[in-house]
Design an enzyme around this catalytic site. Structure first.
Site, mmCIF file in Angstrom:
data_model
loop_
_atom_site.group_PDB
_atom_site.id
_atom_site.type_symbol
_atom_site.label_atom_id
_atom_site.label_comp_id
_atom_site.label_asym_id
_atom_site.label_seq_id
_atom_site.Cartn_x
_atom_site.Cartn_y
_atom_site.Cartn_z
ATOM 1 N N PHE A 226 1.100 -0.693 0.143
ATOM 2 C CA PHE A 226 0.382 -0.393 -0.441
ATOM 3 C C PHE A 226 1.042 1.383 -0.210
ATOM 4 C CE2 PHE A 226 -1.611 -3.812 2.501
ATOM 5 C CZ PHE A 226 -2.853 -4.096 2.448
ATOM 6 N N ASP A 248 0.814 -1.267 -5.332
ATOM 7 C CA ASP A 248 -0.072 -0.903 -4.825
ATOM 8 C C ASP A 248 -1.059 -0.775 -5.751
ATOM 9 O OD1 ASP A 248 -0.628 2.222 -2.691
ATOM 10 O OD2 ASP A 248 -2.241 2.262 -4.933
ATOM 11 N N SER A 249 -2.629 -0.480 -5.536
ATOM 12 C CA SER A 249 -3.504 -0.900 -6.156
ATOM 13 C C SER A 249 -3.526 0.124 -7.456
ATOM 14 C CB SER A 249 -4.824 -1.070 -5.885
ATOM 15 O OG SER A 249 -5.366 0.096 -4.932
ATOM 16 N N ASP A 296 0.850 -0.714 5.256
ATOM 17 C CA ASP A 296 0.484 0.487 5.808
ATOM 18 C C ASP A 296 -0.709 1.257 5.213
ATOM 19 O OD1 ASP A 296 -0.182 3.341 7.020
ATOM 20 O OD2 ASP A 296 1.039 4.501 5.480
ATOM 21 N N CYS A 336 -4.774 2.619 10.849
ATOM 22 C CA CYS A 336 -5.101 4.012 10.712
ATOM 23 C C CYS A 336 -6.833 4.019 10.477
ATOM 24 C CB CYS A 336 -4.976 4.868 9.719
ATOM 25 S SG CYS A 336 -5.711 4.685 8.126
#
Length: 393
Positions: A226, A248-249, A296, A336
């Site tokens: 991520f 990352d997507s 993350d 988060c």
């Protein structure tokens, strides 16, 4: 001023200076306050407790502005924002960065107000009904701060819908930036995407944790999951990592990360556009291993109601992460999600280590950077929690 009367015994949280009042705690509303209007909070016995912003559409029916009987006006916002900015001057004055969180919502006495400074631009999020009602006063103060040329609004987070508010985004004050916004962070530079990037454009909360990775990355094979704009990946390279893979997507996020790599003239990164969970399984099946893995993910549980589903996703990611570590390797794992407490997150990670069959030790607890304060009576403000786990050699 309209008045909210609490049910008997439901004033305890306010007496402890917790700034939220839920709908179920309110016995009645005297008057017809509009969304975001200031109301007085009274106990069932008639004791005046606080003044707050009223939100008729949210389960958090009122958010406290102040614990005394005072006017909430433009002067109030100038005082609160000025005070919040003053506490951050040391961060900007240190020379380590030109970006800082200026206002951190409830923990700065300004519920629903987030303001991040990137150079001479401030990006503001107004996430609650009271903040929305006072948006012009807030914008005026932010524009008047020294060396600020632009105030840009990114009030497009999903939580606005819970307040009955539409998404808003765009120029709020001043002139739009003439070119790319570039911030520096401990010797590295990053492009900030204020119009379409995550949150306000960059993850200021991970500033200190980036440095932690830099300190342990020498000669390590690092996997950054991520990765967004490459904050962890680039800091790993700056710390002397021998190889970095980043996933990352989002194609646009990876394009920005590649641009950041070029901006800093660092060694190549293996960039992978794809689903992190799928890629972790592919790495497992292919027998790939890493010395350090960073997890993350974006917010998976905005409220406690989403915690169970989020827990499964966190467990899956951490289980795979532990399995991909070399002996003695380090997992840096973060959440988060406001709906996942630090205690629950540690339990999830512990369960993942157990199922992975590794002997893991927590060697550090990570939190948001110092410009993201947490009010002692408002633990919900500590949304970012991280564990650094080392597995046995």
């Amino acid at each position: 001023m309209h008045t909210l009367i609490l049910k008997p015994g439901r004033d305890k949280s306010l007496m402890r200076c917790h700034p939220w009042v839920f709908a179920g705690a309110i016995a009645r509303v005297e008057g017809q306050p509009e969304s975001g209007e200031t109301v007085k909070m009274h106990s069932a016995e008639g004791l005046m407790l606080a003044v707050a912003a009223y939100s008729p559409h949210s389960q958090i029916r009122a958010r406290v502005w102040d614990w005394g009987a005072r006017d909430i006006d433009a002067v109030f916002f100038r005082q609160r924002i000025t005070q919040a900015v003053h506490t951050r001057q040391e961060i900007l004055g240190s020379g380590g960065t030109n970006s800082v969180r200026l206002v951190h919502s409830e923990s700065d006495g300004l519920p629903g107000v987030i303001a991040d400074q990137y150079g001479n631009t401030v990006v503001v999020q107004l996430l609650a009904a009271g903040a929305e009602r006072w948006r012009d006063a807030i914008a005026d103060v932010l524009e008047s701060l020294p060396n600020i040329a632009c105030v840009w609004e990114r009030s497009d987070a999903d939580v606005r819908a819970l307040e009955g508010l539409p998404a808003r985004s765009g120029l709020l004050r001043g002139k739009p930036p003439a070119g790319p916004i570039i911030v520096h962070e401990h010797g590295l530079q990053f492009n900030v995407e204020i119009e379409a990037g995550h949150k306000t454009g960059y993850y200021l909360d991970q500033r200190d944790n980036h440095l932690f990775l830099r300190a342990i990355a020498k000669d390590a094979a690092v996997l950054d999951c991520f990765c967004y704009s490459g904050g962890f990946a680039l800091n790993a390279l700056a710390g002397g990592a021998r190889a970095v893979t980043a996933i990352d997507s989002s194609g646009p996020a990876l394009a920005n990360a590649r641009a950041n790599l070029q901006l800093n003239q660092l060694p190549p990164v293996e960039w992978i556009e794809g689903d992190v969970f799928q890629m972790l399984r592919k790495f497992r099946d292919a027998g790939r291993r890493f010395d350090i893995i960073v997890l993350d993910p974006p917010k998976l549980a905005p409220t406690a109601a989403h915690a169970e589903k989020a827990a499964r996703a966190y467990k899956d990611a951490n289980l795979l992460g532990f399995k991909l570590l070399n002996p003695g390797g380090v997992l840096m794992t973060y959440s988060c999600s406001g709906g996942v407490s630090a205690e629950l997150f540690q339990k999830i990670v512990a369960g993942a280590a157990l199922d992975a069959g590794v002997d893991a030790r927590v060697v550090a607890w990570h939190h948001a950077a110092v410009d993201h304060p947490v009010m002692l009576n408002f633990p919900e403000g500590e949304y970012l929690k991280g564990l650094v786990c080392r597995i046995a050699p």
